[in-house]
Design an enzyme around this catalytic site. Sequence first.
Site, PDB file in Angstrom:
ATOM      1  N   ARG A   1      -5.187  -1.862  -1.852  1.00 49.09           N
ATOM      2  CA  ARG A   1      -6.347  -1.030  -1.541  1.00 49.09           C
ATOM      3  C   ARG A   1      -7.349  -1.013  -2.682  1.00 49.09           C
ATOM      4  O   ARG A   1      -8.363  -0.339  -2.583  1.00 49.09           O
ATOM      5  CB  ARG A   1      -5.867   0.397  -1.357  1.00 49.09           C
ATOM      6  CG  ARG A   1      -5.729   0.829   0.054  1.00 49.09           C
ATOM      7  CD  ARG A   1      -5.127   2.210  -0.029  1.00 49.09           C
ATOM      8  NE  ARG A   1      -5.601   3.055   0.984  1.00 49.09           N
ATOM      9  CZ  ARG A   1      -4.941   3.281   2.105  1.00 49.09           C
ATOM     10  NH1 ARG A   1      -3.822   2.669   2.369  1.00 49.09           N
ATOM     11  NH2 ARG A   1      -5.426   4.115   2.966  1.00 49.09           N
TER      12      ARG A   1
ATOM     13  N   ARG B   1     -11.892  10.008   2.513  1.00 46.06           N
ATOM     14  CA  ARG B   1     -11.125   8.754   2.642  1.00 46.06           C
ATOM     15  C   ARG B   1     -12.055   7.589   2.999  1.00 46.06           C
ATOM     16  O   ARG B   1     -11.860   6.470   2.531  1.00 46.06           O
ATOM     17  CB  ARG B   1     -10.024   8.918   3.696  1.00 46.06           C
ATOM     18  CG  ARG B   1      -8.866   9.774   3.174  1.00 46.06           C
ATOM     19  CD  ARG B   1      -8.017  10.321   4.301  1.00 46.06           C
ATOM     20  NE  ARG B   1      -7.347   9.308   5.076  1.00 46.06           N
ATOM     21  CZ  ARG B   1      -6.904   9.495   6.314  1.00 46.06           C
ATOM     22  NH1 ARG B   1      -7.084  10.656   6.917  1.00 46.06           N
ATOM     23  NH2 ARG B   1      -6.286   8.525   6.942  1.00 46.06           N
TER      24      ARG B   1
ATOM     25  N   LYS C   1      -4.370   0.254  11.770  1.00 50.92           N
ATOM     26  CA  LYS C   1      -3.437  -0.612  11.021  1.00 50.92           C
ATOM     27  C   LYS C   1      -1.998  -0.319  11.431  1.00 50.92           C
ATOM     28  O   LYS C   1      -1.233  -1.230  11.745  1.00 50.92           O
ATOM     29  CB  LYS C   1      -3.594  -0.397   9.501  1.00 50.92           C
ATOM     30  CG  LYS C   1      -4.992  -0.712   8.980  1.00 50.92           C
ATOM     31  CD  LYS C   1      -5.091  -0.556   7.472  1.00 50.92           C
ATOM     32  CE  LYS C   1      -4.888   0.866   6.990  1.00 50.92           C
ATOM     33  NZ  LYS C   1      -5.892   1.837   7.473  1.00 50.92           N
TER      34      LYS C   1
ATOM     35  N   ARG D   1      -5.389  12.283  16.148  1.00 51.41           N
ATOM     36  CA  ARG D   1      -4.052  11.707  15.929  1.00 51.41           C
ATOM     37  C   ARG D   1      -3.000  12.821  15.805  1.00 51.41           C
ATOM     38  O   ARG D   1      -3.205  13.815  15.131  1.00 51.41           O
ATOM     39  CB  ARG D   1      -4.050  10.874  14.644  1.00 51.41           C
ATOM     40  CG  ARG D   1      -2.642  10.398  14.265  1.00 51.41           C
ATOM     41  CD  ARG D   1      -2.637   9.316  13.229  1.00 51.41           C
ATOM     42  NE  ARG D   1      -3.344   9.662  12.015  1.00 51.41           N
ATOM     43  CZ  ARG D   1      -3.613   8.787  11.051  1.00 51.41           C
ATOM     44  NH1 ARG D   1      -3.242   7.531  11.182  1.00 51.41           N
ATOM     45  NH2 ARG D   1      -4.246   9.165   9.978  1.00 51.41           N
TER      46      ARG D   1
ATOM     47  N   ARG E   1      -1.544  15.162  10.560  1.00 51.16           N
ATOM     48  CA  ARG E   1      -1.438  14.839   9.132  1.00 51.16           C
ATOM     49  C   ARG E   1      -2.377  15.720   8.314  1.00 51.16           C
ATOM     50  O   ARG E   1      -3.491  15.983   8.727  1.00 51.16           O
ATOM     51  CB  ARG E   1      -1.779  13.359   8.906  1.00 51.16           C
ATOM     52  CG  ARG E   1      -0.545  12.475   8.883  1.00 51.16           C
ATOM     53  CD  ARG E   1      -0.842  11.004   8.880  1.00 51.16           C
ATOM     54  NE  ARG E   1      -1.784  10.558   7.870  1.00 51.16           N
ATOM     55  CZ  ARG E   1      -2.099   9.274   7.649  1.00 51.16           C
ATOM     56  NH1 ARG E   1      -1.497   8.334   8.367  1.00 51.16           N
ATOM     57  NH2 ARG E   1      -2.971   8.937   6.733  1.00 51.16           N
TER      58      ARG E   1
END
Length: 222
Positions: free
Chosen positions: A88, A171, A13, A127, A160
Amino acid sequence: MRLVLVGAPGAGKGTQAKFVAKHFSVPAISTGDIFRANIAAKTDLGREAKRFMDAGDLVPDEVTIGIVRDRLSQDDTANGFLLDGFPRTLAQAEALRDMLDDLGTPLDVVLELQVDDDEVVRRLSGRRTCRQCGHVWHLEFDPPKQEGVCDIDGGELFQRDDDQPETIRRRLEVYTDQTAPLVGFYETAGLLRSITAQGPVDEITERAIAALEAAVDARADA
Ligand code: AP5
Ligand code: MG
């Protein structure tokens, strides 16, 4: 253009938001980025959000809806916006619909980015983000020239807190339980477009822009 990107954690996203928002000349608004900026600035909101984010859970609706309401009242959204990571939950989707109805500016389109769970885990575990400019790298798919250092400004790259294996699993569960139902909600509202978000980033961007332009044309013809 008023649009929402919906998709699992790691669907891309944030990566696509940059290109798509630029194409349509609208601001990209990420609730996750707003929360992380508040955590970095050590605000009360940041402290509250961090508890939920570190666990992989959602920040409560009242808090999140209030933030988006404030953000959408800023002048730069006059010609539209791209929302990344909001709504969400169904409650957030209904609140967004009501606030935009009040303004007489309903959503144009909701784009779903579809990826499978294995790809999500690969993307999130690799990431790395620049502490200075916020650019997002990937150890395998888009690595910086020097490990741990941003090519753009030499900033330090960090992982993160919520990109640990346990939290990624949580998640994904939260996405399935609370966010995936939005796909049906927006399909019923006639706003949904879905694309496959696997493969090279630039090909996904092309697919996204084509799907969004087709949606806008279809509405203009209706
Ligand atoms: P948020 O920051 O929104 O996280 P998320 O939805 O889990 O999504 P991510 O940012 O992890 O993934 P992304 O889809 O943006 O992928 P990206 O482009 O970075 O939310 C974080 C937390 O904040 C939530 O868990 C919650 O606690 C809270 N929160 C936020 N909004 C909320 C709300 N509305 N209500 C309540 N709570 C809320 O890509 C991932 C990686 O893959 C990158 O390294 C990238 O380089 C790489 N990549 C991207 N595309 C490709 C590709 N095509 N091929 C290979 N690699 C790729
Ligand atoms: Mg993101």
